[in-house]
Design a protein around this motif. Structure first.
Motif, PDB file in Angstrom:
ATOM      1  N   UNK A  72       0.823  -1.217   0.000  1.00  0.00           N
ATOM      2  CA  UNK A  72       0.000   0.000   0.000  1.00  0.00           C
ATOM      3  C   UNK A  72       0.855   1.264   0.000  1.00  0.00           C
ATOM      4  N   UNK A  73       2.173   1.083  -0.093  1.00  0.00           N
ATOM      5  CA  UNK A  73       3.054   2.239  -0.228  1.00  0.00           C
ATOM      6  C   UNK A  73       3.537   2.850   1.065  1.00  0.00           C
ATOM      7  N   UNK A  74       3.437   2.128   2.188  1.00  0.00           N
ATOM      8  CA  UNK A  74       3.929   2.646   3.468  1.00  0.00           C
ATOM      9  C   UNK A  74       5.428   2.916   3.367  1.00  0.00           C
ATOM     10  N   UNK A  75       5.843   4.083   3.845  1.00  0.00           N
ATOM     11  CA  UNK A  75       7.245   4.500   3.717  1.00  0.00           C
ATOM     12  C   UNK A  75       7.940   4.483   5.071  1.00  0.00           C
ATOM     13  N   UNK A  76       9.131   3.912   5.067  1.00  0.00           N
ATOM     14  CA  UNK A  76       9.969   3.836   6.261  1.00  0.00           C
ATOM     15  C   UNK A  76      11.213   4.682   6.046  1.00  0.00           C
ATOM     16  N   UNK A  77      11.535   5.514   7.022  1.00  0.00           N
ATOM     17  CA  UNK A  77      12.823   6.205   6.992  1.00  0.00           C
ATOM     18  C   UNK A  77      13.876   5.204   7.442  1.00  0.00           C
ATOM     19  N   UNK A  78      14.413   4.480   6.470  1.00  0.00           N
ATOM     20  CA  UNK A  78      15.268   3.331   6.754  1.00  0.00           C
ATOM     21  C   UNK A  78      16.725   3.737   6.930  1.00  0.00           C
ATOM     22  N   UNK A  79      17.466   2.856   7.606  1.00  0.00           N
ATOM     23  CA  UNK A  79      18.918   2.955   7.717  1.00  0.00           C
ATOM     24  C   UNK A  79      19.467   1.614   7.270  1.00  0.00           C
ATOM     25  N   UNK A  80      20.456   1.621   6.376  1.00  0.00           N
ATOM     26  CA  UNK A  80      20.864   0.392   5.711  1.00  0.00           C
ATOM     27  C   UNK A  80      22.371   0.234   5.638  1.00  0.00           C
ATOM     28  N   UNK A  81      22.800  -1.023   5.507  1.00  0.00           N
ATOM     29  CA  UNK A  81      24.165  -1.346   5.103  1.00  0.00           C
ATOM     30  C   UNK A  81      24.114  -1.724   3.620  1.00  0.00           C
ATOM     31  N   UNK A  82      24.839  -1.010   2.793  1.00  0.00           N
ATOM     32  CA  UNK A  82      24.896  -1.239   1.339  1.00  0.00           C
ATOM     33  C   UNK A  82      23.531  -1.115   0.672  1.00  0.00           C
ATOM     34  N   UNK A  83      22.637  -0.344   1.274  1.00  0.00           N
ATOM     35  CA  UNK A  83      21.358  -0.042   0.653  1.00  0.00           C
ATOM     36  C   UNK A  83      20.312  -1.119   0.753  1.00  0.00           C
ATOM     37  N   UNK A  84      20.626  -2.263   1.378  1.00  0.00           N
ATOM     38  CA  UNK A  84      19.665  -3.360   1.455  1.00  0.00           C
ATOM     39  C   UNK A  84      19.261  -3.634   2.892  1.00  0.00           C
ATOM     40  N   UNK A  85      18.063  -4.207   3.052  1.00  0.00           N
ATOM     41  CA  UNK A  85      17.591  -4.708   4.342  1.00  0.00           C
ATOM     42  C   UNK A  85      17.238  -6.173   4.135  1.00  0.00           C
ATOM     43  N   UNK A  86      17.947  -7.100   4.803  1.00  0.00           N
ATOM     44  CA  UNK A  86      19.075  -6.877   5.704  1.00  0.00           C
ATOM     45  C   UNK A  86      20.330  -6.469   4.932  1.00  0.00           C
ATOM     46  N   UNK A  87      21.388  -6.134   5.684  1.00  0.00           N
ATOM     47  CA  UNK A  87      22.667  -5.923   5.039  1.00  0.00           C
ATOM     48  C   UNK A  87      23.184  -7.230   4.464  1.00  0.00           C
ATOM     49  N   UNK A  88      24.143  -7.176   3.534  1.00  0.00           N
ATOM     50  CA  UNK A  88      24.627  -8.388   2.873  1.00  0.00           C
ATOM     51  C   UNK A  88      25.298  -9.357   3.846  1.00  0.00           C
ATOM     52  N   UNK A  89      25.217 -10.639   3.504  1.00  0.00           N
ATOM     53  CA  UNK A  89      25.884 -11.653   4.309  1.00  0.00           C
ATOM     54  C   UNK A  89      27.320 -11.816   3.838  1.00  0.00           C
ATOM     55  N   UNK A  90      28.243 -11.906   4.802  1.00  0.00           N
ATOM     56  CA  UNK A  90      29.660 -12.120   4.536  1.00  0.00           C
ATOM     57  C   UNK A  90      30.019 -13.548   4.918  1.00  0.00           C
ATOM     58  N   UNK A  91      30.738 -14.247   4.049  1.00  0.00           N
ATOM     59  CA  UNK A  91      31.122 -15.630   4.300  1.00  0.00           C
ATOM     60  C   UNK A  91      32.634 -15.744   4.362  1.00  0.00           C
ATOM     61  N   UNK A  92      33.129 -16.345   5.442  1.00  0.00           N
ATOM     62  CA  UNK A  92      34.559 -16.585   5.625  1.00  0.00           C
ATOM     63  C   UNK A  92      34.715 -17.982   6.221  1.00  0.00           C
ATOM     64  N   UNK A  93      35.963 -18.388   6.458  1.00  0.00           N
ATOM     65  CA  UNK A  93      36.230 -19.655   7.120  1.00  0.00           C
ATOM     66  C   UNK A  93      36.912 -19.403   8.465  1.00  0.00           C
ATOM     67  N   UNK A  94      36.737 -20.349   9.363  1.00  0.00           N
ATOM     68  CA  UNK A  94      37.352 -20.224  10.680  1.00  0.00           C
ATOM     69  C   UNK A  94      38.864 -20.038  10.530  1.00  0.00           C
TER      70      UNK A  94
END
Length: 363
Positions: A72-94
């Motif tokens: 319905x067009x509800x607007x949120x004053x959002x705060x983001x990491x890299x412009x996305x919600x959620x922020x991107x997932x980072x993958x590494x190894x132990x």
């Protein structure tokens, strides 16, 4: 507005840390720059590696931006990491080192930072990354524990829940160097991986019950905090908006493929359920050092954490992945879809009789 000195506990960094040089010694390890992608997709990575530890370089840009969060067009004053919600997932190894450049767009209006639940020390990095608009900071931490972990903004005081509830959270996956294993130590493999970030949003309404709009995050602050104190969200969604992962946005898969589903919730408990499927292997607490549970119908994602589930799709069709608080799934938006292609297996399910009038004689 908070100041740079305002950490989560409002305390100064220790004298021992302040005495250290600003630029730490760089480990003598190979480096790799990783280009992050927007969820539900995850950047390419090895599930197991024979290589030694390395330094993985990531860049996160903090952006304050208005976002539409429902049909319905509800607007949120959002705060983001890299412009996305959620922020991107980072993958590494132990054993890898995670080197993150956190930058704040010059158009932002307030300080931001980042707390990695996977990291050790300094408020998860929050004390070392508090930046003003137009600034950047670099942090490096060692991935000592395996699993999936939340990261989020943690600037201090009421800004903490407000920034998180405005979208500032993401996830890190730290894989064992020899990959995922079942409870008996047998290797597990996934053909696809999807990251679903669940968020609860709080959008104030006017006297007529309509959702209000604001010109800036600061203008929305007072009304939003007042609503947040009631602990009743107006929206509970996957990946930033109602319908973000349904219909044409459904996540594709094929019969016979094994999919790893990573699910985070920075604030509230959630109860994921795959309608028509199961959790073949589920790390409910998200930590790969623990053996996975098997064959689950519904599992729990604790607020402030992430979990992971493996499922091999056996039938084609549209699978709804929901928060099984069905009020939140159906009425508030916490539903996603998997669109699975392939051949139907009558042995697993078949329609014996199509719907029709009751046969009175048979009863």
């Amino acid at each position: 507005m908070i100041t740079r000195r305002s950490t989560i506990v409002g305390a100064a960094l220790s004298a021992a840390f302040i005495a250290r040089p600003c630029l730490a010694q760089v480990p003598d390890l190979p480096r790799k720059k990783v280009d992050l992608v927007a969820p539900p997709l995850v950047h390419p990575h090895e599930q197991a590696t024979s290589n030694g530890p390395m330094i993985l370089e990531f860049r996160l840009l903090v952006e304050e931006k208005e976002r539409v969060i429902d049909e319905i067009g509800t607007r949120l004053q959002a705060m983001t990491f890299n412009g996305s919600i959620p922020g991107p997932m980072m993958v590494v190894h132990q054993g890898d080192f995670v080197e993150v450049t956190l930058a704040s767009a010059a158009t932002n209006t307030m300080p931001h930072n980042i707390d990695f639940h996977a990291a050790t020390g300094a408020s998860g990095g929050g004390d070392l990354t508090l930046i003003e608009p137009g600034e950047e900071a670099v942090i490096r931490w060692k991935a000592t524990r395996t699993g999936v972990f939340v990261y989020h903004c943690i600037p201090g005081g009421s800004m903490i829940p407000w920034h998180i509830a405005s979208g500032m959270a993401g996830a890190v996956m730290v894989l064992p160097r020899d990959g995922l294993k079942d409870g008996a130590g047998k290797p597990l493999h996934y053909d696809r991986v999807y990251y679903l970030g669940e968020n609860d949003f709080y959008v104030p309404r006017d006297a007529n019950g309509k959702f209000k709009t604001y010109a800036s995050p600061g203008e929305a602050f007072s009304d939003t905090i007042e609503l947040m104190h009631k602990l009743v969200p107006t929206h509970v969604v996957f990946n930033g908006r109602v319908g973000a992962l349904t219909g044409r946005n459904a996540m594709p898969a094929k019969v016979g493929e094994t999919v790893l589903i990573v699910h985070s919730q920075p604030d509230r408990d959630s109860r994921p359920h795959l309608i028509g499927g199961h959790g073949d292997y589920v790390w409910e607490t998200g930590k790969f050092s623990n053996p996975p549970e098997t064959g689950l119908e519904t599992w729990l994602i604790r607020g402030g954490s992430a979990g992971a589930a493996l499922y091999t799709f056996l039938e084609p069709g549209i699978y709804a992945y929901v928060n099984h608080n069905m009020i939140e799934a159906v009425e508030l938006g916490a539903t996603a879809h998997f669109k699975v292609e392939g051949a139907w297996n009558d042995d697993l399910m078949t329609q014996v009789m199509a719907p029709g009038p009751v046969n009175a004689a048979a009863h």
